[in-house]
Scaffold this motif. Structure first.
Motif, short mmCIF file in Angstrom:
data_model
loop_
_atom_site.label_atom_id
_atom_site.label_comp_id
_atom_site.label_asym_id
_atom_site.label_seq_id
_atom_site.Cartn_x
_atom_site.Cartn_y
_atom_site.Cartn_z
N ILE A 149 -48.18 30.84 3.50
CA ILE A 149 -49.31 30.46 2.66
C ILE A 149 -48.87 30.28 1.20
CG2 ILE A 149 -51.58 31.17 1.81
CD1 ILE A 149 -51.33 30.23 4.82
N VAL A 150 -48.03 31.18 0.73
CA VAL A 150 -47.54 31.08 -0.65
C VAL A 150 -46.71 29.81 -0.81
CG1 VAL A 150 -45.90 32.12 -2.28
CG2 VAL A 150 -47.68 33.51 -1.24
N GLU A 151 -45.93 29.47 0.19
CA GLU A 151 -45.11 28.25 0.11
C GLU A 151 -45.99 27.01 0.00
OE1 GLU A 151 -41.24 26.30 2.38
OE2 GLU A 151 -42.05 28.21 3.05
N GLY A 152 -47.02 26.94 0.84
CA GLY A 152 -47.94 25.80 0.78
C GLY A 152 -48.70 25.76 -0.53
N THR A 153 -49.15 26.92 -0.99
CA THR A 153 -49.89 27.00 -2.24
C THR A 153 -49.01 26.60 -3.42
OG1 THR A 153 -51.29 28.76 -1.34
CG2 THR A 153 -51.20 28.57 -3.73
N ALA A 154 -47.77 27.06 -3.42
CA ALA A 154 -46.84 26.70 -4.50
C ALA A 154 -46.64 25.20 -4.56
CB ALA A 154 -45.51 27.42 -4.30
N TYR A 155 -46.54 24.57 -3.39
CA TYR A 155 -46.37 23.11 -3.35
C TYR A 155 -47.57 22.42 -4.00
CZ TYR A 155 -45.24 18.46 -1.62
OH TYR A 155 -44.94 17.12 -1.56
N ILE A 156 -48.77 22.88 -3.66
CA ILE A 156 -49.98 22.28 -4.22
C ILE A 156 -50.01 22.48 -5.74
CG2 ILE A 156 -52.51 22.32 -4.23
CD1 ILE A 156 -52.28 23.41 -1.28
N GLU A 157 -49.67 23.68 -6.19
CA GLU A 157 -49.71 24.00 -7.61
C GLU A 157 -48.75 23.16 -8.43
OE1 GLU A 157 -49.00 28.20 -7.38
OE2 GLU A 157 -51.15 28.66 -7.21
N MET A 158 -47.67 22.70 -7.81
CA MET A 158 -46.70 21.88 -8.54
C MET A 158 -47.27 20.52 -8.92
SD MET A 158 -42.99 22.75 -6.90
CE MET A 158 -43.26 23.80 -5.49
N ALA A 159 -48.43 20.16 -8.38
CA ALA A 159 -49.07 18.90 -8.76
C ALA A 159 -49.48 18.89 -10.23
CB ALA A 159 -50.30 18.65 -7.87
N LEU A 160 -49.51 20.06 -10.87
CA LEU A 160 -49.83 20.12 -12.30
C LEU A 160 -48.62 19.83 -13.19
CD1 LEU A 160 -52.23 23.19 -12.62
CD2 LEU A 160 -52.81 20.78 -12.30
N ASP A 161 -47.41 19.91 -12.62
CA ASP A 161 -46.19 19.62 -13.38
C ASP A 161 -46.19 18.12 -13.70
OD1 ASP A 161 -43.38 18.52 -13.53
OD2 ASP A 161 -42.92 20.65 -13.50
N PRO A 162 -46.12 17.74 -14.98
CA PRO A 162 -46.24 16.31 -15.35
C PRO A 162 -45.22 15.41 -14.66
CG PRO A 162 -46.42 17.69 -17.30
CD PRO A 162 -46.01 18.60 -16.16
N GLU A 163 -43.96 15.86 -14.55
CA GLU A 163 -42.93 15.04 -13.91
C GLU A 163 -43.23 14.86 -12.43
OE1 GLU A 163 -38.13 14.95 -13.95
OE2 GLU A 163 -39.02 16.78 -13.13
N ILE A 164 -43.56 15.95 -11.75
CA ILE A 164 -43.86 15.89 -10.32
C ILE A 164 -45.10 15.04 -10.08
CG2 ILE A 164 -44.68 17.29 -8.37
CD1 ILE A 164 -42.79 19.53 -9.47
N ARG A 165 -46.10 15.27 -10.89
CA ARG A 165 -47.36 14.52 -10.73
C ARG A 165 -47.11 13.01 -10.81
NH1 ARG A 165 -52.02 13.34 -14.67
NH2 ARG A 165 -53.78 13.06 -13.25
N ARG A 166 -46.42 12.60 -11.86
CA ARG A 166 -46.23 11.16 -12.07
C ARG A 166 -45.25 10.55 -11.08
NH1 ARG A 166 -46.04 8.38 -17.92
NH2 ARG A 166 -46.81 6.38 -17.20
N VAL A 167 -44.08 11.16 -10.95
CA VAL A 167 -43.01 10.53 -10.17
C VAL A 167 -43.21 10.68 -8.67
CG1 VAL A 167 -40.52 10.47 -9.75
CG2 VAL A 167 -41.36 10.85 -12.07
N VAL A 168 -43.47 11.92 -8.22
CA VAL A 168 -43.53 12.18 -6.78
C VAL A 168 -44.90 11.89 -6.18
CG1 VAL A 168 -43.25 13.96 -5.00
CG2 VAL A 168 -41.70 13.90 -6.95
#
Length: 198
Positions: free
Chosen positions: A90-109
């Protein structure tokens, strides 16, 4: 040039192109990133870009793969701090979702990646995540902690939920406000797999 030196130079050139492209895609977006500017920033030519990546889309695919690998490593690191397999999952999945707030990850990935490269669930990096999720669920099933459900199906749905939650957060007009709703729903959906409430 000796073969070892040539291979080292090629690896260095590839890394320089990746670094320049990563910066350009994160700050300007894929569409606005100039191949001439990013190759100049790397101190290389367009020919080097074509040699290593084929074209701009191939370069984006390589940058996305690099960032996605880092995302997976960060999520696994968060999971390793948990005391049991379920919480780790659950923490792994949640961490993945939370990374959507990282500007680089949000824009590029999460924004440019799917728009240019197509369905993220078909990316090689997602297949690697799917394999790990399936292994975790198989362990949980062998311990009798899951409802009687097909492990591959559960892994695909759980990974799909995390991926789509991250995509939703990234595309939202208010990502920070969307994130807690996405995480809460992901956890609620995942909990449905458990044989009994934990």
């Amino acid at each position: 040039m000796p073969p070892i030196k040539r291979a080292q130079t090629m690896a260095e050139n590839r890394a320089r192109l990746l670094a320049a492209a990563r910066h350009a895609f994160a700050t300007q977006g894929f569409a606005d990133a100039s191949m001439d500017e990013l190759t100049a920033a790397a101190g290389l030519t367009r020919g080097a870009l074509y040699h290593h990546f084929g074209d701009k889309k191939g370069l984006l695919a390589a940058v996305v793969a690099q960032i996605d690998d880092e995302m997976a490593a960060r999520a696994r690191q968060a999971a390793q701090q948990q005391s049991n397999d379920w919480d780790a999952l659950i923490v792994e999945g949640t961490a993945y979702i939370e990374m959507a707030l990282d500007p680089e990850i949000r824009r590029v990935v999460l924004l440019d990646g799917p728009a240019v490269l197509g369905d993220p669930s078909q990316w090689p990096s997602q297949n690697a995540c799917l394999d790990l999720t399936q292994q975790s669920l198989a362990r949980l099933a062998s311990e009798g902690l899951l409802k009687p459900v097909d492990v591959e199906a559960a892994a695909r749905l759980l990974n799909g939920a995390a991926l789509n939650a991250a995509l939703w957060v990234a595309a939202s007009d208010a990502p920070a406000a969307t994130l807690p709703k996405a995480v809460a729903a992901f956890k609620a959906l995942a909990a449905g797999l458990l044989a009994e409430a934990r």
